[in-house]
Scaffold this motif. Structure first.
Motif, PDB file in Angstrom:
ATOM      1  N   LEU A  88       0.862  -1.177   0.000  1.00 27.48           N
ATOM      2  CA  LEU A  88       0.000   0.000   0.000  1.00 27.48           C
ATOM      3  C   LEU A  88       0.902   1.230   0.000  1.00 27.48           C
ATOM      4  N   ILE A  89       0.848   2.007  -1.084  1.00 27.02           N
ATOM      5  CA  ILE A  89       1.690   3.200  -1.230  1.00 27.02           C
ATOM      6  C   ILE A  89       0.825   4.422  -0.945  1.00 27.02           C
ATOM      7  N   VAL A  90       1.158   5.133   0.121  1.00 27.30           N
ATOM      8  CA  VAL A  90       0.348   6.259   0.584  1.00 27.30           C
ATOM      9  C   VAL A  90       1.116   7.561   0.372  1.00 27.30           C
ATOM     10  N   ASN A  91       0.465   8.521  -0.281  1.00 29.15           N
ATOM     11  CA  ASN A  91       1.008   9.874  -0.356  1.00 29.15           C
ATOM     12  C   ASN A  91       0.323  10.698   0.726  1.00 29.15           C
ATOM     13  N   PRO A  92       0.978  10.931   1.871  1.00 27.70           N
ATOM     14  CA  PRO A  92       0.310  11.614   2.985  1.00 27.70           C
ATOM     15  C   PRO A  92       0.018  13.077   2.694  1.00 27.70           C
ATOM     16  N   ASN A  93       0.631  13.631   1.632  1.00 25.75           N
ATOM     17  CA  ASN A  93       0.407  15.033   1.285  1.00 25.75           C
ATOM     18  C   ASN A  93      -0.675  15.218   0.233  1.00 25.75           C
ATOM     19  N   HIS A 140       8.921  12.366  -0.919  1.00 27.02           N
ATOM     20  CA  HIS A 140       9.482  13.327  -1.862  1.00 27.02           C
ATOM     21  C   HIS A 140       9.014  12.975  -3.272  1.00 27.02           C
ATOM     22  N   ARG A 141       9.136  13.927  -4.164  1.00 24.59           N
ATOM     23  CA  ARG A 141       8.726  13.693  -5.545  1.00 24.59           C
ATOM     24  C   ARG A 141       9.588  12.585  -6.140  1.00 24.59           C
ATOM     25  N   ASN A 179       0.809   7.852 -11.500  1.00 22.03           N
ATOM     26  CA  ASN A 179       1.740   7.898 -12.629  1.00 22.03           C
ATOM     27  C   ASN A 179       3.129   7.435 -12.214  1.00 22.03           C
ATOM     28  N   GLU A 180       3.582   7.871 -11.053  1.00 19.54           N
ATOM     29  CA  GLU A 180       4.905   7.451 -10.581  1.00 19.54           C
ATOM     30  C   GLU A 180       4.954   5.936 -10.368  1.00 19.54           C
TER      31      GLU A 180
END
Length: 321
Positions: free
Chosen positions: A5-10, A39-40, A68-69
């Motif tokens: 599970l990949i979470v982007n907290p921002n 980070h990006r 996309n990443e």
């Protein structure tokens, strides 16, 4: 089955409570690892490592940029069509175009329930739904790319995000209107190259689609190429005039799927195997809502069956999007 599970907290609409609920629901179905981006480009690294490690599925809780990443990280390892992790999405951004185009609910709780059902269905069928992607040369595109004013809008929105402003659909629309009005004073510099046709010059901006709708204005879909899907070739939507009244009429058609999207100044085609957009001078470009810089030429190629996804079959896409 192993999953990350990949979470982007921002991301705009992700919350710790939502993340914990999602993780708890998934842990009962898969052997789960949770990874947060900080980070990006971090999601590219996580997805690449997971693909090399033989993980079965990557579930993204974030926006379209994070999706996309992840896709680009997966395809760095084996390329399109290879045995690679499938991608699932629980929307966490502001627009969530990719998830909604796949038939995933924009509501994170409903989307989580969908994913649980889809994981159970996979255990019975032993196969993922496969979708086509867009090879943009320098990176993979999942649902859209653009040159000209489209890129200008994304660049301006990212500049506002860098200042700490929350990016909402209404803010995006305000920026888009401002950039469109500013572009009326510019001379057209783009040329669109399509298969088996003479190049079309005098173009102000060009959108390239790999799915429909093109985007969303809050809950309302915005259509450029309704016949373009993840199972077809690419769609192109470009204009040879920036006349305000003509484009207002065009926008009205874009907001109604029932209306025929046509105009004298519109260059529009579907199911293209490739197209190229060139410019007399470098112009702003975007891929999947991320600003990629100034370019004077971009080539777009449709690549069918490139990626496995955790999503309803095309004929089963619901109205939840």
């Amino acid at each position: 089955m192993r999953a990350v599970l990949i979470v982007n907290p921002n991301a705009t609409s992700t919350t710790p409570a939502g993340r914990d609920l999602l993780a708890h629901a998934l842990e009962s179905r898969v052997k789960l690892t949770v990874a947060h981006t900080d980070h990006r480009g971090h999601a590219i690294e996580i997805a690449r490592d997971a693909a090399r490690d033989g993980v079965d599925v990557l579930i993204v809780h974030g926006g379209d940029g994070t999706v996309n990443e992840v896709v680009n990280g997966i395809l760095e390892v084996g390329g399109p069509g290879a045995a690679a992790p499938a991608v699932g999405v629980v929307p966490g951004g502001s627009a969530n175009v990719f998830a909604r185009a796949l038939g995933i609910s924009p509501d994170p709780i409903e989307a989580t329930n969908q994913l649980i059902d889809l994981l159970s269905e996979y255990r019975r069928r032993k196969s993922w739904r496969r979708i086509g992607l867009m090879d943009c040369g320098e990176r993979w595109g999942v649902f859209t790319a653009g040159m000209g004013v489209d890129g200008d809008v994304v660049a301006a929105v990212e500049a506002q995000r860098a200042k700490g402003r929350v990016v909402t659909a209404s803010r995006y629309i305000r920026v888009a209107i401002r950039e469109m009005l500013a572009s009326t004073r510019k001379e057209p510099s783009l040329t669109v190259h399509l298969p088996d046709r003479e190049p079309i010059g005098g173009v102000h901006f060009a959108f390239v689609s790999n799915a429909s709708p093109w985007t969303y204005a809050n809950a309302r879909p915005v259509w450029t190429n309704p016949m373009t899907t993840f199972e077809t070739g690419l769609g192109v939507f470009a204009t040879t005039s920036m006349n305000v009244w003509a484009n207002l009429m065009l926008v009205r058609r874009m907001l109604s799927k029932k209306a025929r999207i046509e105009a004298k100044h519109l260059v529009r085609d579907d199911d293209l195997s490739w197209l190229q957009v060139t410019s007399e001078a470098p112009v702003a470009c975007q891929i999947d809502g991320d600003y990629v810089g100034l370019r004077d030429s971009m080539m777009f190629t449709a690549v069918p069956d490139a990626l496995g996804v955790l999503a309803p079959a095309p004929g089963e896409v619901s109205d939840l999007r």
